[in-house]
Design an enzyme around this catalytic site. Structure first.
Site, PDB file in Angstrom:
ATOM      1  N   GLY A   1      44.898  39.210  37.017  1.00  0.00           N
ATOM      2  CA  GLY A   1      45.027  38.272  38.121  1.00  0.00           C
ATOM      3  C   GLY A   1      44.337  36.961  37.801  1.00  0.00           C
ATOM      4  O   GLY A   1      43.693  36.807  36.751  1.00  0.00           O
ATOM      5  N   PHE A   2      44.460  36.025  38.706  1.00  0.00           N
ATOM      6  CA  PHE A   2      43.926  34.677  38.496  1.00  0.00           C
ATOM      7  C   PHE A   2      42.420  34.705  38.216  1.00  0.00           C
ATOM      8  O   PHE A   2      41.951  34.300  37.138  1.00  0.00           O
ATOM      9  CB  PHE A   2      44.253  33.832  39.730  1.00  0.00           C
ATOM     10  CG  PHE A   2      43.600  32.483  39.789  1.00  0.00           C
ATOM     11  CD1 PHE A   2      43.426  31.713  38.649  1.00  0.00           C
ATOM     12  CD2 PHE A   2      43.172  31.969  41.001  1.00  0.00           C
ATOM     13  CE1 PHE A   2      42.826  30.449  38.715  1.00  0.00           C
ATOM     14  CE2 PHE A   2      42.582  30.715  41.088  1.00  0.00           C
ATOM     15  CZ  PHE A   2      42.396  29.963  39.935  1.00  0.00           C
ATOM     16  N   ILE A   3      41.635  35.218  39.160  1.00  0.00           N
ATOM     17  CA  ILE A   3      40.183  35.246  38.985  1.00  0.00           C
ATOM     18  C   ILE A   3      39.785  36.279  37.944  1.00  0.00           C
ATOM     19  O   ILE A   3      38.900  36.043  37.118  1.00  0.00           O
ATOM     20  CB  ILE A   3      39.486  35.508  40.336  1.00  0.00           C
ATOM     21  CG1 ILE A   3      39.788  34.370  41.322  1.00  0.00           C
ATOM     22  CG2 ILE A   3      37.985  35.663  40.150  1.00  0.00           C
ATOM     23  CD1 ILE A   3      39.312  34.633  42.738  1.00  0.00           C
TER      24      ILE A   3
ATOM     25  N   TYR B   1      45.257  40.824  56.212  1.00  0.00           N
ATOM     26  CA  TYR B   1      44.575  40.709  54.926  1.00  0.00           C
ATOM     27  C   TYR B   1      43.066  40.641  55.129  1.00  0.00           C
ATOM     28  O   TYR B   1      42.297  41.384  54.505  1.00  0.00           O
ATOM     29  CB  TYR B   1      45.064  39.465  54.186  1.00  0.00           C
ATOM     30  CG  TYR B   1      44.155  39.019  53.066  1.00  0.00           C
ATOM     31  CD1 TYR B   1      44.025  39.771  51.902  1.00  0.00           C
ATOM     32  CD2 TYR B   1      43.410  37.837  53.167  1.00  0.00           C
ATOM     33  CE1 TYR B   1      43.194  39.360  50.869  1.00  0.00           C
ATOM     34  CE2 TYR B   1      42.579  37.418  52.140  1.00  0.00           C
ATOM     35  CZ  TYR B   1      42.466  38.182  50.999  1.00  0.00           C
ATOM     36  OH  TYR B   1      41.638  37.790  49.984  1.00  0.00           O
TER      37      TYR B   1
ATOM     38  N   LYS C   1      39.872  43.298  54.051  1.00  0.00           N
ATOM     39  CA  LYS C   1      38.715  42.922  53.249  1.00  0.00           C
ATOM     40  C   LYS C   1      37.410  43.172  53.996  1.00  0.00           C
ATOM     41  O   LYS C   1      36.406  43.567  53.398  1.00  0.00           O
ATOM     42  CB  LYS C   1      38.823  41.458  52.814  1.00  0.00           C
ATOM     43  CG  LYS C   1      40.048  41.151  51.967  1.00  0.00           C
ATOM     44  CD  LYS C   1      40.123  41.989  50.700  1.00  0.00           C
ATOM     45  CE  LYS C   1      39.240  41.453  49.611  1.00  0.00           C
ATOM     46  NZ  LYS C   1      39.424  42.191  48.317  1.00  0.00           N
TER      47      LYS C   1
END
Length: 337
Positions: free
Chosen positions: A12-14, A154, A158
């Site tokens: 993924g991005f991070i 979402y 979290k």
């Protein structure tokens, strides 16, 4: 022997940026990713190719919610630290496909916590989001603020992850640091993120959708600054139940568990119009703007109180918006022009 880290969501991005940094710092990295098609899988594959250029990187392609996958991996590899970044992302997509958030964010995190319970690492670091602050209006957001009014599913998943992690930390003594990220951007970013969508549309001569008529503020955080904060927290002393006498001001350390939550942001909110202006300047091209109402689940502003982060790891780099946006535009032009 190099230290071993398990990073979920490694393509993924991070996750990609964190893995590349850890590998460059001499770590051995186990990267687990399901390579789901929420967005362009070829972008994930290209990130993965870069990571696989390191001899100390090991790829595990699997869904973390599959029973036994994480437990078997941690039993065999015994990672010193675990960084949990894998999640179904996106505020707006959670209105369309909420079940994917249950499976990845809730069931997947449960499987990780069970694996850590059986094979405890020295430190677990788990991603949360600024979205958990929800309808809070007092800013900047501090880690000790009440967070009971999430505005998207979402965000709710979290917040549930934070609560799940706290319970396991209390019951089984797992040292856990939660990160709350604030609007991360930069090269290799996701195609569903505003910066990517804006640059793509402007280059193609299409209008961009500007929600809430541009009256939005975000605490934009350049990805390499974020990773620097994460890496420093990896090496920081993990939360300990006997360290209450060492609390800094505004510390979120739990009174009953080795668990802490930490904001990672720039602490400098930017108007959406100024963000778009920085993109236009970097591209040398004006945007056609389609002004729209705020979308369900969105919040009008975010702003991180980063005093706890600074107290724990010192001052972080603070890449300017202009430099960060320009870096993304250069990367986009090299890869998508």
């Amino acid at each position: 022997m190099p230290r071993t880290a398990l990073v979920t969501g490694s393509a993924g991005f991070i996750g990609f940026h964190l893995c590349r940094r850890l590998l460059s710092d001499g770590w051995r990295v186990l990267g687990l990713d399901a390579m789901t098609d929420y967005y362009d899988v070829s972008l994930k594959r290209r990130r993965l190719e870069i990571l696989q250029g390191f001899d100390t990187y090991k790829t595990i392609e699997a869904r973390l919610e599959t029973p036994g996958v994480l437990s078997d991996l941690m039993a065999a590899e015994k990672p010193e630290i675990v960084v949990h970044l894998a999640a179904q992302a996106g505020v707006r997509y959670s209105l369309e496909a909420p079940r994917s958030y249950v499976e990845s964010n809730l069931v997947g995190t449960f499987e990780l916590l069970e694996a850590a319970r059986a094979h405890p690492p020295a430190h677990m670091l788990m991603a949360s989001t600024s979205s958990v602050y929800g309808a809070n209006t007092e800013m900047p957001y501090a880690e000790t603020d009440k967070v009971d009014t999430q505005m998207s599913f979402y965000a709710a998943t979290k917040k549930a992850n934070e609560a799940m992690a706290h319970s396991y930390s209390h019951l089984f003594g797992l040292p856990i640091t939660m990160f709350r990220f604030f609007t991360v951007y930069g090269p290799w970013g996701r195609p569903d993120m505003a910066l990517f969508k804006f640059v793509k549309a402007i280059r193609e001569g299409r209008p961009i959708d500007v929600y809430n008529h541009g009256r939005m503020k975000r605490d934009f955080t350049y990805v390499e600054d974020l990773v620097e904060g994460m890496v420093r927290l990896v090496d920081a002393t993990p939360p300990r139940p006997d360290s209450r006498n060492e609390l800094v001001g505004g510390d979120s350390l739990s009174p009953v568990a080795p668990w802490r939550v930490v904001n990672i942001g720039l602490s400098k909110p930017v108007e959406l119009g100024d963000f778009i202006a920085a993109i236009e300047a970097a591209m040398g091209q004006d945007a056609q703007k389609n002004y729209m109402d705020i979308q369900p689940g969105d919040v009008p502003a975010t702003w991180a109180d980063t005093r706890l982060l600074t107290a724990l790891v010192g001052d972080l780099p603070a890449t300017s918006l202009e430099d960060g946006v320009s870096a993304f535009v250069r990367w986009y032009e090299e890869n998508y022009s």
